[in-house]
Design an enzyme around this catalytic site. Structure first.
Site, PDB file in Angstrom:
ATOM      1  CB  ALA A 203      -0.864  -0.041   1.240  1.00  0.00           C
ATOM      2  CG  ASP A 263      -0.070   7.154  -6.163  1.00  0.00           C
ATOM      3  OD1 ASP A 263       1.161   7.402  -6.850  1.00  0.00           O
ATOM      4  OD2 ASP A 263      -0.654   6.502  -6.111  1.00  0.00           O
ATOM      5  CB  SER A 271       5.160   3.958 -10.015  1.00  0.00           C
ATOM      6  OG  SER A 271       4.777   2.749  -9.072  1.00  0.00           O
TER       7      SER A 271
END
Length: 497
Positions: A203, A263, A271
């Site tokens: 996470a 993010d 990513s």
């Protein structure tokens, strides 16, 4: 002992992945070298070296001739008790000039991004330095920068070549509680005979990642060689990307992104795609949930992200299909590693109580991947995926993969729980995904695997007074209290009209 050496003493301090060195302020090296707190220094044990941040001790915890290391630093250097470690200055990290340039809005070249990634992987950046890079890139990154970052992240790690023309993969950009479709998709696709070596992150800003969820059922910390053996035997795997080091820079960035609760779009694309390229994937389906309180909040934003993903994927040699899905509410019932694992198992076992929304979404994505890979004709993917799931073939493949990875165990509930009930009768009209996910995190997820939320109030459900909307699970009374304090002031997590 040489003048630049100190004897190692184990203190047993865990600082996660941040390398920290502990020295007395009055030791001869601190004095002669001018080391002060937070100085970045090189620490060597024979032929192994790391860069670590200095914490200065002003007590008798260490003697003037002793040194200690955080757990991660000690393991990286493989230091035995009473070994002598060598200390030295490190030269200025030249790539930081590019980080400063990005902070001031300049565009970074591939070479600049490559230098940054090399320094990050080599441990030359502190968490503060990595945070500066992440923050600098949190605004707009050009398509060329995102492509460059993707390529740079691939090149500083391992890259697998499976020697076959089709290697499947699937990813979700996240931001939606539950939605643990990946283990189901992998099981269906592998049961159809395709190769799908799935590496997943833990996470970042959510209550669980796929690796966190699967770790409640099987071992995910596979070495690269172990991962290859599992895939060779079963056609698929559920590996934590950090353990196989396919894109090590990404894992280091994710750790700091999680702490910052950031993010960004450019780093998200780099990513995702760097992990796929590194894992040797050729055909990838990406799920983008869209909803007011999901990570991607509007159809327009989703379409832009879809376009950028497709363009960057094309430049790095991936065949990609992006699927925009409903992100207005959680998928499944569980929110948190063990609770999501229970949903996954219920779907794979075809239990009557299994969450149908999770089942349908997994079938949709598996069908798209089967079609993209050319395994079935267009329009037949969902039909084939559903049959593989409902005949039990997917569950048999799931168990086989887990056993090949080291075992198959059933997830369990946490010791403490609290039921949140409806204060009025009506129909569930709106769900705040972000705040519901925060409840699960405050309860301890994902660090406490059994912590989280069991959700039972989907949109459109008619409820009566005192009917259970969701249940909070925690592994300690203190963490349960944190979550309850939060919801006491947040009245509109679930809106009932």
């Amino acid at each position: 002992m040489m003048h630049d050496q100190l004897k190692f003493k184990k203190l047993g301090i865990d600082t996660q992945q941040e390398h920290v060195v502990y020295m007395r302020s009055d030791c001869h090296i601190c004095k002669s070298e001018g080391f002060s707190a937070l100085t970045r220094i090189k620490v060597s044990n024979n032929d192994k070296s790391i860069v670590a941040s200095l914490n200065v001790i002003e007590s008798e915890l260490l003697s003037p001739g002793e040194i200690s290391l955080s757990k991660g630093a000690r393991e990286a250097l493989q230091v035995p008790e009473e070994a002598y470690l060598t200390l030295s200055h490190i030269p200025p990290v030249e790539s930081m000039k590019f980080v400063r340039s990005k902070i001031y809005g300049h565009t970074l070249t591939f070479n600049a991004l490559q230098e940054i990634m090399v320094d990050i992987v080599q441990g030359n950046y502190s968490n503060v330095d990595i945070a500066a890079f992440i923050t600098g890139c949190a605004g707009k990154m050009s398509e060329e920068e995102v492509t460059g970052l993707t390529r740079a992240m691939v090149e500083v790690g391992e890259r697998l070549d499976w020697g076959i023309p089709v290697v499947a993969d699937k990813h979700c950009v996240g931001g939606l509680p539950g939605n643990r479709t990946t283990p189901i998709v992998v099981s269906i696709v592998a049961a159809c005979g395709l190769t799908i070596p799935k590496t997943s992150s833990r996470a970042i800003t959510s209550p669980a990642g796929t690796a966190d969820t699967m770790e409640t059922i099987t071992r995910v910390n596979l070495s690269l060689e172990e991962m290859k053996q599992v895939v060779k035997k079963e056609g698929g795997c559920f590996a934590w990307g950090g353990s196989v080091k396919l894109s090590p820079a990404d894992d280091l960035l994710i750790r700091v992104e999680r702490a910052l609760d950031i993010d960004s779009e450019g780093q998200l694309i780099a990513s995702v795609l760097s992990k796929k390229v590194s894992a040797g994937a050729t055909h990838v389906v990406i799920d983008i949930p869209v909803g007011e309180t999901a990570k991607i909040r509007s159809r327009k934003t989703a379409e832009t992200l879809k376009e950028r993903l497709e363009k960057v994927a094309a430049t790095v040699g991936l065949r990609l299909k992006v699927v925009l899905t409903d992100g207005t509410q959680p998928v499944g019932r569980g929110i948190g590693p063990a609770l999501e694992a229970m949903d996954v198992l219920a779907v794979l076992k075809n239990e009557t109580s299994a969450p149908q929304d999770l089942k349908e979404r997994a079938i949709l994505l598996a069908g798209d991947l089967l079609e993209l890979a050319g395994e079935v004709p267009n329009g037949q993917g969902v039909v084939v995926a559903k049959e593989v799931l409902e005949t039990g073939k997917a569950f048999e493949k799931f168990k086989a993969i887990c056993l090949a990875q080291g075992g198959f165990t059933l997830p369990t509930f946490a010791a403490f729980s609290y039921q949140v009930k409806a204060e009025k009768a009506g129909t569930v009209n709106k769900i705040d995904n972000r705040r519901l996910a925060k409840v699960a995190k405050l309860a301890g997820a994902p660090d406490d695997p059994a912590a989280g939320v069991l959700f039972d109030a989907p949109l459109g459900k008619k409820v009566v007074v005192d009917e259970v909307l969701y249940t909070i699970f925690a592994e300690s009374e203190g963490e349960l209290s944190y979550a309850l304090e939060y919801i006491a002031n947040e009245k509109d997590i679930i809106t009932i009209f």
